[in-house]
Enzyme design. Structure first.
Site, mmCIF file in Angstrom:
data_model
loop_
_atom_site.group_PDB
_atom_site.id
_atom_site.type_symbol
_atom_site.label_atom_id
_atom_site.label_comp_id
_atom_site.label_asym_id
_atom_site.label_seq_id
_atom_site.Cartn_x
_atom_site.Cartn_y
_atom_site.Cartn_z
ATOM 1 N N ARG A 1 0.815 -1.219 0.000
ATOM 2 C CA ARG A 1 0.000 0.000 0.000
ATOM 3 C C ARG A 1 0.853 1.275 0.000
ATOM 4 O O ARG A 1 0.346 2.365 -0.195
ATOM 5 C CB ARG A 1 -0.948 -0.004 1.214
ATOM 6 N N LYS B 1 8.587 -1.077 2.969
ATOM 7 C CA LYS B 1 7.875 -0.171 3.877
ATOM 8 C C LYS B 1 8.676 0.170 5.124
ATOM 9 O O LYS B 1 8.768 1.335 5.520
ATOM 10 C CB LYS B 1 6.528 -0.794 4.278
ATOM 11 N N THR C 1 1.224 -12.967 9.729
ATOM 12 C CA THR C 1 1.941 -12.554 10.940
ATOM 13 C C THR C 1 2.289 -13.742 11.848
ATOM 14 O O THR C 1 3.303 -13.720 12.541
ATOM 15 C CB THR C 1 1.116 -11.514 11.723
ATOM 16 N N TYR D 1 33.230 35.285 2.066
ATOM 17 C CA TYR D 1 33.414 33.844 2.020
ATOM 18 C C TYR D 1 34.731 33.501 2.694
ATOM 19 O O TYR D 1 35.793 33.999 2.305
ATOM 20 C CB TYR D 1 33.430 33.320 0.576
HETATM 21 C C1 UD1 Z 1 -2.204 -6.481 11.849
HETATM 22 C C2 UD1 Z 1 -3.143 -7.327 12.721
HETATM 23 C C3 UD1 Z 1 -4.337 -6.492 13.125
HETATM 24 C C4 UD1 Z 1 -3.889 -5.245 13.849
HETATM 25 C C5 UD1 Z 1 -2.888 -4.478 13.016
HETATM 26 C C6 UD1 Z 1 -2.311 -3.374 13.838
HETATM 27 C C7 UD1 Z 1 -2.850 -9.631 11.978
HETATM 28 C C8 UD1 Z 1 -3.435 -10.744 11.206
HETATM 29 N N1 UD1 Z 1 -3.543 -8.495 11.983
HETATM 30 O O1 UD1 Z 1 -2.906 -6.125 10.666
HETATM 31 O O2 UD1 Z 1 -5.219 -7.233 13.960
HETATM 32 O O3 UD1 Z 1 -5.005 -4.428 14.154
HETATM 33 O O4 UD1 Z 1 -1.808 -5.337 12.594
HETATM 34 O O5 UD1 Z 1 -1.359 -2.660 13.138
HETATM 35 O O6 UD1 Z 1 -1.820 -9.794 12.592
HETATM 36 N N2 UD1 Z 1 4.365 -9.120 8.436
HETATM 37 C C9 UD1 Z 1 5.371 -10.038 8.207
HETATM 38 N N3 UD1 Z 1 5.123 -11.119 7.435
HETATM 39 C C10 UD1 Z 1 3.899 -11.361 6.884
HETATM 40 C C11 UD1 Z 1 2.876 -10.410 7.126
HETATM 41 C C12 UD1 Z 1 3.132 -9.310 7.911
HETATM 42 O O7 UD1 Z 1 6.492 -9.867 8.696
HETATM 43 O O8 UD1 Z 1 3.760 -12.370 6.210
HETATM 44 C C13 UD1 Z 1 4.659 -7.942 9.284
HETATM 45 C C14 UD1 Z 1 4.546 -6.630 8.541
HETATM 46 O O9 UD1 Z 1 5.804 -6.203 8.042
HETATM 47 C C15 UD1 Z 1 4.049 -5.682 9.632
HETATM 48 C C16 UD1 Z 1 3.296 -6.578 10.604
HETATM 49 O O10 UD1 Z 1 3.713 -7.901 10.328
HETATM 50 O O11 UD1 Z 1 5.117 -5.074 10.308
HETATM 51 C C17 UD1 Z 1 1.794 -6.450 10.448
HETATM 52 O O12 UD1 Z 1 1.435 -6.786 9.127
HETATM 53 P P1 UD1 Z 1 0.350 -5.959 8.320
HETATM 54 O O13 UD1 Z 1 0.170 -6.609 6.994
HETATM 55 O O14 UD1 Z 1 0.645 -4.526 8.340
HETATM 56 O O15 UD1 Z 1 -0.947 -6.280 9.211
HETATM 57 P P2 UD1 Z 1 -2.233 -5.405 9.390
HETATM 58 O O16 UD1 Z 1 -3.118 -5.600 8.235
HETATM 59 O O17 UD1 Z 1 -1.866 -4.011 9.734
HETATM 60 CA CA CA Z 2 -0.044 -2.758 9.641
#
Ligand code: UD1
Ligand code: CA
Length: 455
Positions: free
Chosen positions: A17, A24, A82, A367
């Protein structure tokens, strides 16, 4: 004490995004990558415990360079969510009793808040504690679903909420503390979500389903909850960070005329009773003493200022000012400029790689580069050190008490002795002995200066 806690910072998401070629977590907030903020906070929270960053291949090298020695790394080769990301850190944190999990895209989470999570989990007989906040704009956050008794029941990701759940204003901030043994056994048993990812948030339902209590810590600092998914969020975080930093300095005794246009970097320090006027940027590793007056319209980067300095409408980079220096408007200091106590530098001057001794004055249009200038020297309007011969930089020395006439060209290497004078428009190509006067082009001696009694 907290040696038993290790931190896992999730940073492998693709961040699509952001619409960027830069991963990011390497986008900057307050001049530092998001990842750096998250790792600093985690490190402070676990005070000496291990910090492991889960990273993707494209950001790995940059992250390792950025954090050398501060954290270790676990690679997440496939983006499977995550929960899957957290599992990648299992080996590097093995042996820890408790695991703090945070996200690299939550840069404003404070170490105190993370410590509260850890402390709550220490007292918790259940396997996990999570951080929530109440938000009127819960965009994109997982919602915390509670049962009729008010106990935590589940976290539902926004994409999977019912219309009713969507109205819930208690959100999952994305920071957790787990009992390690439970975390590692439970993670591998989570189901795949409808989106094809393993959700860390599904651990809540799993704990509750197993009859185990989930504890909650709630933050009421709305800034902490700003997660970065888009550049719009990044700008919002920037404003919030500025507010946080500015309030901190005001509480520490610094006056900010207009906080909304005052930009103070996270590594800057300011002494009490300093006044910062509108539109002023203090950046990098800058330290400012007490009772200074900075701005309006001033940029100071990687510079050291003593007490009682005044800088108006000017730009300073890599400079050092001793006490009571007065600068501007429209003055420019470049790296290596050192203005000693009581120097006055007026408008349209530039100083680079040079020292100006105590009490020296340089009022207008000059200068000075690669020069050593003594005490109480007067540098006339339009003076230039011609320091560059097309191949190399040559030094100029001007000794104490010299008087450099307006529009003097000092063709370096050259030395002007103590109390010597140059006439207006002199082009000085040879050293000027002390107490002498030179004029013309090329400058020639016309007389010795009046010798004082006894000399
Ligand atoms: C996540 C939470 C959500 C919470 C929000 C808060 C989950 C499923 N959802 O959503 O409940 O409200 O954060 O900010 O956890 N990442 C990885 N590997 C992956 C996917 C993500 O390392 O495969 C890392 C991303 O870099 C990021 C973090 O995990 O730092 C969260 O991932 P992101 O995709 O931003 O989750 P949200 O949709 O924000
Ligand atoms: Ca996030």
């Amino acid at each position: 004490m907290t040696q038993d806690v290790a931190a896992v910072v999730l940073a492998a998401g693709l961040g699509t995004r952001m619409k960027s070629e830069t991963p990011k977590v390497l986008h900057e907030l307050g001049g530092r990558p998001l990842l750096q903020w998250a790792v600093d906070a985690a490190q402070q929270a676990v005070a000496g415990g291990r910090v492991v960053v889960v990273i993707g291949e494209e950001a790995r090298q940059a992250a390792e360079q950025l954090l050398h020695g501060q954290a270790s790394f676990a690679l997440q080769a496939e983006r499977l969510g995550t929960a899957h990301a957290t599992l990648q850190a299992r080996q590097p944190v093995s042996g820890a009793d408790r695991i703090l999990v945070t996200s690299a895209d939550m840069p404003l989470l404070r170490p105190e808040t993370l410590r509260a999570l850890i402390d709550t989990q220490r007292r918790n007989t259940g396997p996990m504690t999570l951080l929530t906040a109440h938000s009127e704009t819960p965009r994109g956050f997982g919602r915390l679903v509670r049962n009729e008794a008010g106990d935590v029941a589940a976290i539902v990701e926004e994409a999977h909420t019912t219309p009713e759940q969507r109205l819930i204003r208690e959100v999952n901030v994305g920071a957790y503390c787990f009992r390690a043994d439970w975390l590692w056994t439970s993670l591998v048993e989570l189901p795949l979500s409808p989106k094809g990812e393993y959700y860390l948030t599904d651990l809540v339902e799993r704990a509750v389903g197993g009859g185990l209590g989930v504890s909650v810590v709630t933050t009421d600092d709305a800034d902490e909850v700003i997660g970065i998914n888009t550049r719009d969020h990044l700008a919002e975080a920037e404003t919030a960070l500025r507010g946080r930093i500015n309030r901190g300095w005001m509480l520490a005794g610094v006056t900010l005329q207009d906080p909304a246009t005052t930009y103070i970097g996270p590594q800057v320090s300011l002494g009490a009773d300093t006044v910062v006027l509108a539109n002023t940027h203090l950046e990098g590793k800058t330290t400012v003493g007490r009772r200074c007056r900075l701005g309006p319209g001033t940029i100071i980067r990687d510079s050291q200022l003593g007490d009682g300095c005044a800088v108006e409408l000017s730009v300073l980079e890599g400079a050092t000012l001793d006490d009571d220096v007065e600068m501007g408007p429209f003055a420019h200091l470049r790296p290596g400029a050192h203005l000693m106590r009581g120097v006055h530098m007026g408008n349209f001057g530039e100083v680079k790689d040079s020292t100006l001794g105590p009490g020296t004055k340089m009022g207008h249009f000059a200068y000075v580069g690669n020069a050593e200038i003594g005490a109480d020297v007067n540098i006339g309007a339009g003076t230039i050190t011609c320091n560059y011969d097309g191949e190399k930089k040559n030094p100029t020395t001007i000794e104490d008490g010299a008087f450099i006439g307006s529009d003097t060209m000092l063709v370096a290497p050259v030395r002007v002795g103590k109390r010597a004078r140059t006439g207006a428009g002199a082009v000085v190509t040879r050293d000027v002995p002390e107490d002498s006067v030179v004029v013309g082009m090329p400058a020639r001696a016309i007389r010795r200066r009046k010798v004082r009694d006894g000399e």
